[in-house]
Design a protein around this motif. Structure first.
Motif, PDB file in Angstrom:
ATOM      1  N   ARG A  11      40.241   1.819  -9.661  1.00  0.00           N
ATOM      2  CA  ARG A  11      40.643   2.663  -8.537  1.00  0.00           C
ATOM      3  C   ARG A  11      39.566   3.709  -8.297  1.00  0.00           C
ATOM      4  NH1 ARG A  11      44.157   2.909 -12.254  1.00  0.00           N
ATOM      5  NH2 ARG A  11      43.849   5.148 -12.554  1.00  0.00           N
ATOM      6  N   LEU A  12      39.469   4.162  -7.069  1.00  0.00           N
ATOM      7  CA  LEU A  12      38.467   5.160  -6.723  1.00  0.00           C
ATOM      8  C   LEU A  12      38.702   6.454  -7.494  1.00  0.00           C
ATOM      9  CD1 LEU A  12      36.055   6.050  -5.008  1.00  0.00           C
ATOM     10  CD2 LEU A  12      37.658   6.635  -3.187  1.00  0.00           C
ATOM     11  N   ALA A 170      16.020   4.421   8.401  1.00  0.00           N
ATOM     12  CA  ALA A 170      16.630   3.930   9.638  1.00  0.00           C
ATOM     13  C   ALA A 170      17.939   4.656   9.925  1.00  0.00           C
ATOM     14  CB  ALA A 170      16.867   2.427   9.534  1.00  0.00           C
ATOM     15  N   MET A 171      18.727   4.913   8.888  1.00  0.00           N
ATOM     16  CA  MET A 171      19.986   5.628   9.091  1.00  0.00           C
ATOM     17  C   MET A 171      19.757   7.058   9.559  1.00  0.00           C
ATOM     18  SD  MET A 171      22.419   4.345   5.967  1.00  0.00           S
ATOM     19  CE  MET A 171      23.205   2.725   6.018  1.00  0.00           C
ATOM     20  N   ALA A 172      18.650   7.670   9.111  1.00  0.00           N
ATOM     21  CA  ALA A 172      18.327   9.013   9.580  1.00  0.00           C
ATOM     22  C   ALA A 172      17.990   9.012  11.067  1.00  0.00           C
ATOM     23  CB  ALA A 172      17.171   9.589   8.771  1.00  0.00           C
ATOM     24  N   ALA A 173      17.285   7.987  11.529  1.00  0.00           N
ATOM     25  CA  ALA A 173      16.988   7.883  12.960  1.00  0.00           C
ATOM     26  C   ALA A 173      18.265   7.695  13.767  1.00  0.00           C
ATOM     27  CB  ALA A 173      16.023   6.730  13.220  1.00  0.00           C
ATOM     28  N   LEU A 174      19.255   7.005  13.183  1.00  0.00           N
ATOM     29  CA  LEU A 174      20.526   6.746  13.863  1.00  0.00           C
ATOM     30  C   LEU A 174      21.511   7.901  13.729  1.00  0.00           C
ATOM     31  CD1 LEU A 174      20.972   3.035  12.741  1.00  0.00           C
ATOM     32  CD2 LEU A 174      20.573   3.816  15.097  1.00  0.00           C
ATOM     33  N   ASP A 175      21.183   8.918  12.931  1.00  0.00           N
ATOM     34  CA  ASP A 175      22.055  10.071  12.699  1.00  0.00           C
ATOM     35  C   ASP A 175      23.391   9.628  12.099  1.00  0.00           C
ATOM     36  OD1 ASP A 175      22.707  12.738  12.568  1.00  0.00           O
ATOM     37  OD2 ASP A 175      23.321  12.899  14.666  1.00  0.00           O
ATOM     38  N   ALA A 176      23.321   8.813  11.059  1.00  0.00           N
ATOM     39  CA  ALA A 176      24.508   8.322  10.371  1.00  0.00           C
ATOM     40  C   ALA A 176      25.139   9.431   9.531  1.00  0.00           C
ATOM     41  CB  ALA A 176      24.142   7.137   9.485  1.00  0.00           C
ATOM     42  N   THR A 177      26.343   9.167   9.055  1.00  0.00           N
ATOM     43  CA  THR A 177      27.099  10.105   8.223  1.00  0.00           C
ATOM     44  C   THR A 177      27.501   9.424   6.925  1.00  0.00           C
ATOM     45  OG1 THR A 177      27.967  11.264  10.167  1.00  0.00           O
ATOM     46  CG2 THR A 177      29.153  11.556   8.101  1.00  0.00           C
ATOM     47  N   VAL A 178      27.335  10.135   5.811  1.00  0.00           N
ATOM     48  CA  VAL A 178      27.715   9.621   4.497  1.00  0.00           C
ATOM     49  C   VAL A 178      29.090  10.153   4.141  1.00  0.00           C
ATOM     50  CG1 VAL A 178      27.063   9.438   2.063  1.00  0.00           C
ATOM     51  CG2 VAL A 178      25.281   9.640   3.815  1.00  0.00           C
ATOM     52  N   GLU A 179      30.008   9.251   3.797  1.00  0.00           N
ATOM     53  CA  GLU A 179      31.350   9.631   3.372  1.00  0.00           C
ATOM     54  C   GLU A 179      31.392   9.684   1.847  1.00  0.00           C
ATOM     55  OE1 GLU A 179      34.310   7.123   5.085  1.00  0.00           O
ATOM     56  OE2 GLU A 179      33.472   7.253   7.099  1.00  0.00           O
ATOM     57  N   ILE A 180      31.928  10.773   1.307  1.00  0.00           N
ATOM     58  CA  ILE A 180      31.923  11.025  -0.134  1.00  0.00           C
ATOM     59  C   ILE A 180      33.332  11.390  -0.569  1.00  0.00           C
ATOM     60  CG2 ILE A 180      30.992  12.520  -1.952  1.00  0.00           C
ATOM     61  CD1 ILE A 180      28.569  13.019  -0.067  1.00  0.00           C
ATOM     62  N   ALA A 181      33.762  10.841  -1.713  1.00  0.00           N
ATOM     63  CA  ALA A 181      35.094  11.155  -2.235  1.00  0.00           C
ATOM     64  C   ALA A 181      34.996  11.596  -3.688  1.00  0.00           C
ATOM     65  CB  ALA A 181      36.007   9.937  -2.122  1.00  0.00           C
ATOM     66  N   SER A 182      35.879  12.497  -4.071  1.00  0.00           N
ATOM     67  CA  SER A 182      36.058  12.882  -5.468  1.00  0.00           C
ATOM     68  C   SER A 182      37.513  12.604  -5.835  1.00  0.00           C
ATOM     69  CB  SER A 182      35.700  14.351  -5.682  1.00  0.00           C
ATOM     70  OG  SER A 182      36.547  15.180  -4.906  1.00  0.00           O
ATOM     71  N   GLU A 183      37.941  13.065  -6.984  1.00  0.00           N
ATOM     72  CA  GLU A 183      39.302  12.761  -7.424  1.00  0.00           C
ATOM     73  C   GLU A 183      40.351  13.315  -6.476  1.00  0.00           C
ATOM     74  OE1 GLU A 183      42.192  13.342 -11.360  1.00  0.00           O
ATOM     75  OE2 GLU A 183      40.144  14.162 -11.339  1.00  0.00           O
ATOM     76  N   ASN A 184      40.117  14.495  -5.943  1.00  0.00           N
ATOM     77  CA  ASN A 184      41.161  15.167  -5.159  1.00  0.00           C
ATOM     78  C   ASN A 184      40.752  15.504  -3.730  1.00  0.00           C
ATOM     79  OD1 ASN A 184      43.057  15.346  -7.377  1.00  0.00           O
ATOM     80  ND2 ASN A 184      41.695  16.900  -8.247  1.00  0.00           N
ATOM     81  N   ASN A 206      19.875  14.395  -4.458  1.00  0.00           N
ATOM     82  CA  ASN A 206      20.766  14.438  -3.308  1.00  0.00           C
ATOM     83  C   ASN A 206      21.873  15.457  -3.552  1.00  0.00           C
ATOM     84  OD1 ASN A 206      22.943  13.031  -4.817  1.00  0.00           O
ATOM     85  ND2 ASN A 206      21.545  11.285  -4.695  1.00  0.00           N
ATOM     86  N   VAL A 207      22.830  15.521  -2.633  1.00  0.00           N
ATOM     87  CA  VAL A 207      23.857  16.571  -2.693  1.00  0.00           C
ATOM     88  C   VAL A 207      25.110  16.147  -3.448  1.00  0.00           C
ATOM     89  CG1 VAL A 207      23.038  17.585  -0.532  1.00  0.00           C
ATOM     90  CG2 VAL A 207      24.889  15.875  -0.476  1.00  0.00           C
ATOM     91  N   LEU A 208      25.125  14.944  -4.027  1.00  0.00           N
ATOM     92  CA  LEU A 208      26.291  14.511  -4.789  1.00  0.00           C
ATOM     93  C   LEU A 208      26.519  15.410  -5.990  1.00  0.00           C
ATOM     94  CD1 LEU A 208      26.005  10.608  -4.942  1.00  0.00           C
ATOM     95  CD2 LEU A 208      27.640  11.957  -3.611  1.00  0.00           C
ATOM     96  N   GLU A 209      27.777  15.758  -6.213  1.00  0.00           N
ATOM     97  CA  GLU A 209      28.175  16.528  -7.379  1.00  0.00           C
ATOM     98  C   GLU A 209      28.800  15.587  -8.408  1.00  0.00           C
ATOM     99  OE1 GLU A 209      27.480  19.611  -7.769  1.00  0.00           O
ATOM    100  OE2 GLU A 209      26.944  20.225  -5.721  1.00  0.00           O
ATOM    101  N   PRO A 210      28.849  15.982  -9.685  1.00  0.00           N
ATOM    102  CA  PRO A 210      29.520  15.134 -10.680  1.00  0.00           C
ATOM    103  C   PRO A 210      30.938  14.794 -10.237  1.00  0.00           C
ATOM    104  CG  PRO A 210      28.336  16.906 -11.772  1.00  0.00           C
ATOM    105  CD  PRO A 210      28.257  17.197 -10.302  1.00  0.00           C
ATOM    106  N   GLY A 211      31.309  13.533 -10.402  1.00  0.00           N
ATOM    107  CA  GLY A 211      32.644  13.102 -10.009  1.00  0.00           C
ATOM    108  C   GLY A 211      32.762  12.694  -8.553  1.00  0.00           C
ATOM    109  N   GLU A 212      31.673  12.718  -7.800  1.00  0.00           N
ATOM    110  CA  GLU A 212      31.705  12.280  -6.402  1.00  0.00           C
ATOM    111  C   GLU A 212      31.119  10.874  -6.282  1.00  0.00           C
ATOM    112  OE1 GLU A 212      31.737  16.137  -3.530  1.00  0.00           O
ATOM    113  OE2 GLU A 212      29.745  15.404  -4.130  1.00  0.00           O
ATOM    114  N   ILE A 213      31.748  10.085  -5.430  1.00  0.00           N
ATOM    115  CA  ILE A 213      31.357   8.706  -5.192  1.00  0.00           C
ATOM    116  C   ILE A 213      31.149   8.505  -3.693  1.00  0.00           C
ATOM    117  CG2 ILE A 213      32.045   6.278  -5.397  1.00  0.00           C
ATOM    118  CD1 ILE A 213      31.762   7.447  -8.112  1.00  0.00           C
TER     119      ILE A 213
END
Length: 330
Positions: A11-12, A170-184, A206-213
Motif C-alpha cells: 500500500r502507498l 521535456a516535462m519542464a518545457a511542458l510545465d508538468a506537475t509532480v504529485e507527491i504523497a506521504s503517509e497523511n 530534489n524537494v522530496l522529504e523522507p517518507g514522500e513518494i
C-alpha cells in the motif's frame, strides 16, 4: 554491494511509513539505484520495493479542451513514450524519452525513478574521490578535475554536477506537475521546481522529504505548436547530454506566440529561464533575436576548464532549435 533488508510495500501508506527512515530507499525499476549500490555510493539498510503499488496507469486528466494527461509514477519510460496521447499531444516528451538510455533500460525505468535519478559525475560514483554530494564537506573533485560533462549554470563552490536525464527536461518545457504523497498528506510541485540547485546542500537533489513518494506526473492540456527535442552528446546512442533543448514553439503571423524552452546538460537541474519566452513572444524570429535569447540564457554561465566549450555549444544549440522551429536560415 553491502547487505540490506528487503521489504515489499503493498500500500502507498505502508511505503511512505517505511521510507520515512533515512536509511531506507524506495525501489522501482532500479536502473540507477542498483548500479549505485554496487558501487557503494548508495548503502541503504533497507530497500522498499514499491513495484506492486497501483501507480502505473496513464490516463486522461480532466475533460474537454482542458484535458491533460496523468502519468503514473510506475509507468515505464517505454509505455509513456509509446502512449498514443503522448505521441499525438506531447511529442516533445516522447522524443526526450527516446533520446535517453537503451530500449532495455526504458523498459524498466519508471517515471518517478527517472525524476529521482542521481548524477553521473565521475567523482560522485567513485567512493575514493572527494564529493560533497556523496559525503558533505569532503570537497568537489570536479571543480579542478575532470569536468567535461559538468554544469555551467547554477553551480556552487560545493558542486558542479549536472542532472543527467532527458525526460524531465521535456516535462519542464511542458510545465508538468509532480504529485507527491506521504503517509497523511499529499502535495503537488511544478516539475520546474522539483529539482534543486546545489547551493550549500548538494547532497539534496530534489524537494522530496523522507517518507514522500512520487505518485504521478500531470501534463497540462496540450497546446499544439511545434515540439522539438535536440540532444548533443559524445556519441549518437546511449550517452548523456552535453547540451539538450526541449522546445514547444508556436507562431502566428510570423511572430512568436509561445516559446517554452528547457535545457539539459547545463545545470544541476533541468534549466528553465522564463525570461527567454518573455523576450521571444510577440517578436519576429531572427538570428539577432535568437542571439539575444542565448545572451539571457548564458549571462551567468561559468566554465571550469574542460567544460568551457559548453557555453558556445549551448548558444549554437539554442539557435539551431529556434531556426528549425521557425524556418529561419541559420
Amino acid at each position: 554491494m553491502r547487505p540490506f533488508d528487503y521489504q515489499r510495500a503493498e500500500r502507498l501508506t505502508h511505503a511512505a511509513q517505511l521510507t520515512a527512515d533515512a536509511d531506507t530507499l524506495a525501489l522501482a525499476g532500479g536502473t540507477n539505484l542498483i548500479d549505485l549500490m554496487k558501487l557503494q555510493v548508495e548503502t541503504p539498510q533497507t530497500l522498499v520495493d514499491i513495484g506492486r503499488l497501483s501507480l502505473g496507469e496513464i490516463a486522461d486528466e480532466g475533460a474537454g479542451k482542458a484535458r491533460g494527461l496523468r502519468i503514473g509514477a510506475l509507468a515505464t519510460n517505454t509505455a509513456t513514450a509509446a502512449h498514443p496521447r503522448v505521441r499525438a499531444d506531447y511529442p516533445v516528451l516522447a522524443r526526450g524519452i527516446l533520446a535517453g538510455a537503451t530500449q532495455q533500460l526504458r523498459n524498466k525505468a519508471t517515471t518517478g525513478g527517472n525524476l529521482c535519478q542521481r548524477t553521473r559525475c565521475y567523482y560522485f560514483t567513485n567512493i575514493d574521490q572527494p564529493c560533497n554530494k556523496r559525503e558533505p564537506g569532503s570537497g568537489c573533485g570536479a571543480i579542478k578535475g575532470i569536468a567535461r560533462i559538468h554544469a555551467v549554470l547554477g553551480t556552487s563552490p560545493h558542486c558542479i554536477a549536472t542532472y543527467p536525464g532527458d525526460m524531465a527536461v521535456a516535462m519542464a518545457a511542458l510545465d508538468a506537475t509532480v504529485e507527491i504523497a506521504s503517509e497523511n498528506s499529499s502535495r503537488s510541485v511544478p516539475v520546474r521546481g522539483f529539482h534543486r540547485l546545489p547551493g550549500d546542500t548538494p547532497e539534496r537533489d530534489n524537494v522530496l522529504e523522507p517518507g514522500e513518494i512520487i505518485t504521478a506526473v500531470t501534463l497540462p492540456a496540450p497546446v499544439g505548436g511545434i515540439h522539438l527535442y535536440r540532444k548533443v552528446r559524445e556519441r549518437s546512442s546511449y550517452a548523456f547530454a552535453l547540451c539538450s533543448v526541449a522546445a514547444v514553439i508556436a507562431l502566428e503571423d510570423n511572430r512568436f506566440t509561445r516559446a517554452d524552452l528547457a535545457f539539459g546538460g547545463l545545470a544541476h537541474k533541468p534549466w528553465h529561464d522564463p525570461r527567454i519566452a518573455d523576450l521571444l513572444i510577440g517578436n519576429e524570429p531572427s538570428l539577432a533575436l535568437f542571439d539575444k535569447a542565448a545572451d539571457l540564457l548564458l549571462e551567468d554561465a561559468q566554465g571550469y576548464g574542460e567544460n568551457d566549450f559548453k557555453i558556445p555549444l549551448a548558444r549554437r544549440t539554442l539557435a539551431a532549435v529556434l531556426c528549425e522551429a521557425t524556418g529561419v536560415e541559420p
